[in-house]
Design a protein around this motif. Structure first.
Motif, mmCIF file in Angstrom:
data_model
loop_
_atom_site.group_PDB
_atom_site.id
_atom_site.type_symbol
_atom_site.label_atom_id
_atom_site.label_comp_id
_atom_site.label_asym_id
_atom_site.label_seq_id
_atom_site.Cartn_x
_atom_site.Cartn_y
_atom_site.Cartn_z
ATOM 1 N N LEU A 108 -36.382 -15.744 -26.885
ATOM 2 C CA LEU A 108 -35.568 -14.638 -27.385
ATOM 3 C C LEU A 108 -35.941 -14.425 -28.855
ATOM 4 O O LEU A 108 -36.012 -15.396 -29.603
ATOM 5 C CB LEU A 108 -34.097 -15.047 -27.260
ATOM 6 C CG LEU A 108 -33.091 -13.984 -27.660
ATOM 7 C CD1 LEU A 108 -32.209 -13.682 -26.468
ATOM 8 C CD2 LEU A 108 -32.261 -14.468 -28.816
ATOM 9 N N VAL A 109 -36.214 -13.184 -29.254
ATOM 10 C CA VAL A 109 -36.676 -12.983 -30.636
ATOM 11 C C VAL A 109 -35.857 -11.979 -31.446
ATOM 12 O O VAL A 109 -36.164 -11.732 -32.603
ATOM 13 C CB VAL A 109 -38.184 -12.577 -30.678
ATOM 14 C CG1 VAL A 109 -39.073 -13.732 -30.272
ATOM 15 C CG2 VAL A 109 -38.467 -11.344 -29.834
ATOM 16 N N SER A 110 -34.842 -11.401 -30.833
ATOM 17 C CA SER A 110 -33.995 -10.485 -31.616
ATOM 18 C C SER A 110 -32.579 -10.489 -31.053
ATOM 19 O O SER A 110 -32.371 -10.826 -29.885
ATOM 20 C CB SER A 110 -34.554 -9.063 -31.582
ATOM 21 O OG SER A 110 -34.370 -8.516 -30.296
ATOM 22 N N LYS A 111 -31.626 -10.092 -31.885
ATOM 23 C CA LYS A 111 -30.221 -10.056 -31.447
ATOM 24 C C LYS A 111 -30.037 -9.054 -30.314
ATOM 25 O O LYS A 111 -29.272 -9.274 -29.381
ATOM 26 C CB LYS A 111 -29.329 -9.675 -32.631
ATOM 27 C CG LYS A 111 -28.400 -10.811 -33.003
ATOM 28 C CD LYS A 111 -27.489 -10.483 -34.145
ATOM 29 C CE LYS A 111 -27.099 -11.795 -34.813
ATOM 30 N NZ LYS A 111 -26.408 -11.719 -36.026
ATOM 31 N N LEU B 292 -26.036 -19.866 -31.405
ATOM 32 C CA LEU B 292 -27.069 -20.059 -32.438
ATOM 33 C C LEU B 292 -27.564 -18.716 -32.959
ATOM 34 O O LEU B 292 -27.713 -18.510 -34.167
ATOM 35 C CB LEU B 292 -28.264 -20.823 -31.850
ATOM 36 C CG LEU B 292 -28.137 -22.331 -31.701
ATOM 37 C CD1 LEU B 292 -29.337 -22.892 -30.946
ATOM 38 C CD2 LEU B 292 -28.042 -22.960 -33.097
ATOM 39 N N VAL B 293 -27.806 -17.802 -32.040
ATOM 40 C CA VAL B 293 -28.345 -16.492 -32.422
ATOM 41 C C VAL B 293 -27.291 -15.688 -33.186
ATOM 42 O O VAL B 293 -27.573 -15.080 -34.224
ATOM 43 C CB VAL B 293 -28.840 -15.732 -31.160
ATOM 44 C CG1 VAL B 293 -29.172 -14.284 -31.486
ATOM 45 C CG2 VAL B 293 -30.051 -16.445 -30.554
ATOM 46 N N ALA C 266 -35.129 -12.919 -39.275
ATOM 47 C CA ALA C 266 -36.050 -14.077 -39.243
ATOM 48 C C ALA C 266 -35.317 -15.315 -38.716
ATOM 49 O O ALA C 266 -35.887 -16.103 -37.953
ATOM 50 C CB ALA C 266 -36.607 -14.339 -40.643
ATOM 51 N N ASP C 267 -34.043 -15.465 -39.099
ATOM 52 C CA ASP C 267 -33.253 -16.620 -38.604
ATOM 53 C C ASP C 267 -33.071 -16.525 -37.088
ATOM 54 O O ASP C 267 -33.117 -17.529 -36.384
ATOM 55 C CB ASP C 267 -31.870 -16.670 -39.267
ATOM 56 C CG ASP C 267 -31.959 -16.989 -40.753
ATOM 57 O OD1 ASP C 267 -33.034 -17.460 -41.194
ATOM 58 O OD2 ASP C 267 -30.959 -16.748 -41.462
ATOM 59 N N VAL C 268 -32.828 -15.310 -36.609
ATOM 60 C CA VAL C 268 -32.640 -15.111 -35.163
ATOM 61 C C VAL C 268 -33.918 -15.516 -34.438
ATOM 62 O O VAL C 268 -33.888 -16.259 -33.447
ATOM 63 C CB VAL C 268 -32.321 -13.623 -34.845
ATOM 64 C CG1 VAL C 268 -32.362 -13.379 -33.341
ATOM 65 C CG2 VAL C 268 -30.970 -13.231 -35.406
ATOM 66 N N GLN D 217 -37.013 -22.010 -31.555
ATOM 67 C CA GLN D 217 -36.639 -23.431 -31.452
ATOM 68 C C GLN D 217 -36.004 -23.722 -30.087
ATOM 69 O O GLN D 217 -36.268 -24.751 -29.482
ATOM 70 C CB GLN D 217 -35.674 -23.834 -32.590
ATOM 71 C CG GLN D 217 -36.333 -23.872 -33.967
ATOM 72 C CD GLN D 217 -37.598 -24.734 -34.016
ATOM 73 O OE1 GLN D 217 -37.714 -25.749 -33.342
ATOM 74 N NE2 GLN D 217 -38.599 -24.306 -34.799
ATOM 75 N N TRP D 218 -35.198 -22.776 -29.589
ATOM 76 C CA TRP D 218 -34.592 -22.952 -28.274
ATOM 77 C C TRP D 218 -35.686 -23.031 -27.202
ATOM 78 O O TRP D 218 -35.664 -23.880 -26.313
ATOM 79 C CB TRP D 218 -33.647 -21.775 -27.968
ATOM 80 C CG TRP D 218 -32.950 -21.952 -26.659
ATOM 81 C CD1 TRP D 218 -33.377 -21.527 -25.428
ATOM 82 C CD2 TRP D 218 -31.728 -22.651 -26.431
ATOM 83 N NE1 TRP D 218 -32.492 -21.898 -24.452
ATOM 84 C CE2 TRP D 218 -31.460 -22.594 -25.040
ATOM 85 C CE3 TRP D 218 -30.817 -23.327 -27.264
ATOM 86 C CZ2 TRP D 218 -30.335 -23.188 -24.465
ATOM 87 C CZ3 TRP D 218 -29.701 -23.897 -26.684
ATOM 88 C CH2 TRP D 218 -29.474 -23.826 -25.303
#
Ligand code: FAD
Length: 317
Positions: free
Chosen positions: A241-244, A265-266, A273-275, A281-282
């Motif tokens: 997953l790379v975006s909200k 987490l998201v 960038a944090d998302v 990492q997940w």
């Protein structure tokens, strides 16, 4: 080489990817750039998706709308040939029921055989975007199972015209799709696995799964498949997953659940960038666990994001 041969010869979990043909009008460089980035992980095979036609409405004179049929991502067969030629890699073209009659399917399989392609993934395909239900072509296939039967028949030298003599037998290794969280149209998991077993009993040699974010869903599915008597390799499909936005778009498009822990987490990530980092990492955690469990291949849905796949692969392989 066949996907099953790659698996049988491997000592450890293999790396493989799925790529999408570029949008019509774009050149093939985006595919080559992605491949150049991912070749360091020696993909065992590369799936190339097939995209059926869609209806678009173009404004013509006096504001009237004209319905046109377009295929936005053509080029599956050409990309497979280019990948084989340029990287000496095994491409796996996706072959779908939607938009094809049996004769067109036969001719497409002949092209692939002549190109020396050893593998195909047979699928029903989704409904046309503006239509709610899947409709087969007149004289086309309704289910992946029937398309599989046609491919298996050609492997036995049986073509549509029974009068053909001295026919060539194709030699495709045939894969099919499986759904750890059930196909959206199936009334329940038991029924979905029954049809999946039918595909395997009738000639499918391996299964690639829909993406999932909860490994327990995969392990449970695998257990149910084994209990149903399915013995072929089951390859997990992986997508970070790379975006909200994907928290809602992915379940909407792919009918999969998002585990609470990942969603938390998201949602608590402050920046884009944090998302992305949380998603990566997940995914790394998922991959490490699947690999430790001995899955034959980790199959990445790259969706044009080769840099992210490369980061994950570097941590996992
Ligand atoms: P099927 O196996 O035909 O199953 C469809 C539904 O019918 C299921 O609910 C099943 O339980 C049921 N069913 C199956 N057989 C029967 C039967 N004989 N009688 C009654 N019910 C039955 N789509 C594309 O358009 N292009 C692609 O490149 C593509 N690649 C994909 C790759 C993977 C790994 C996956 C998982 C999916 C892909 N898809 C692709 C999406 C896929 O086409 C859709 O999910 C489609 O809705 C179902 O395809 P299937 O092959 O699983 O269908």
């Amino acid at each position: 080489m066949k996907v099953t041969e790659h698996i049988n010869q491997a000592k450890d979990t293999l790396f493989s990817i799925e790529i999408l043909p570029p949008l019509k009008g774009q050149n093939i460089d985006s595919i080559f750039n992605a491949m150049d980035e991912l070749m360091e992980f020696s993909p065992a095979f590369v799936d190339v998706t097939y995209h059926r036609e869609e209806y678009v409405y173009k404004e013509v004179n006096n504001g009237l709308l004209e319905k046109r049929t377009v295929r936005k991502r053509p080029g599956t067969v050409g990309i497979c040939a280019a990948l084989k030629h340029r990287y000496s890699i095994d491409p796996v073209p996706h072959i779908i029921c939607g938009g094809f009659n049996k004769e067109e399917t036969e001719n497409a399989l002949i092209d692939l055989d002549f190109l020396g392609i050893d593998n195909i993934l047979v699928l029903r395909g989704d409904p046309i975007k503006s239509e709610g239900r899947f409709k087969p072509e007149p004289d086309g296939h309704e289910y992946a199972l029937h398309l599989l039967h046609q491919a298996v028949a050609m492997n036995n030298g049986e073509y549509l015209d029974p009068d053909l003599r001295n026919t060539t037998q194709t030699n495709f290794c045939i894969g099919v799709a499986g759904y750890p969280e059930k196909h959206f149209e199936a009334p329940n998991m038991k029924s979905d696995i029954r049809y999946l077993k039918q595909k395997v009993d009738d000639g499918a040699e391996y299964i690639v799964t829909q993406m999932f974010f909860d490994n327990d869903a995969f392990f449970d599915f695998e257990k149910k498949c084994r209990a149903a008597g399915i013995t072929v390799p089951i390859i997990p499909g992986i997508k970070p997953l790379v975006s909200k936005k994907q928290l809602t778009v992915i379940p909407q498009n792919f009918y999969v659940n998002m585990p609470e822990e990942m969603v938390d987490l998201v949602e608590h990530s402050k920046t884009d960038a944090d998302v992305r980092e949380a998603g990566i990492q997940w995914c790394i955690k998922q991959c490490k666990e699947l690999k430790a469990a001995g899955v034959p291949v980790l199959h990445f849905y790259t969706m044009g994001k080769s840099a992210i796949t490369s980061r994950i692969a570097r941590e996992v392989f």
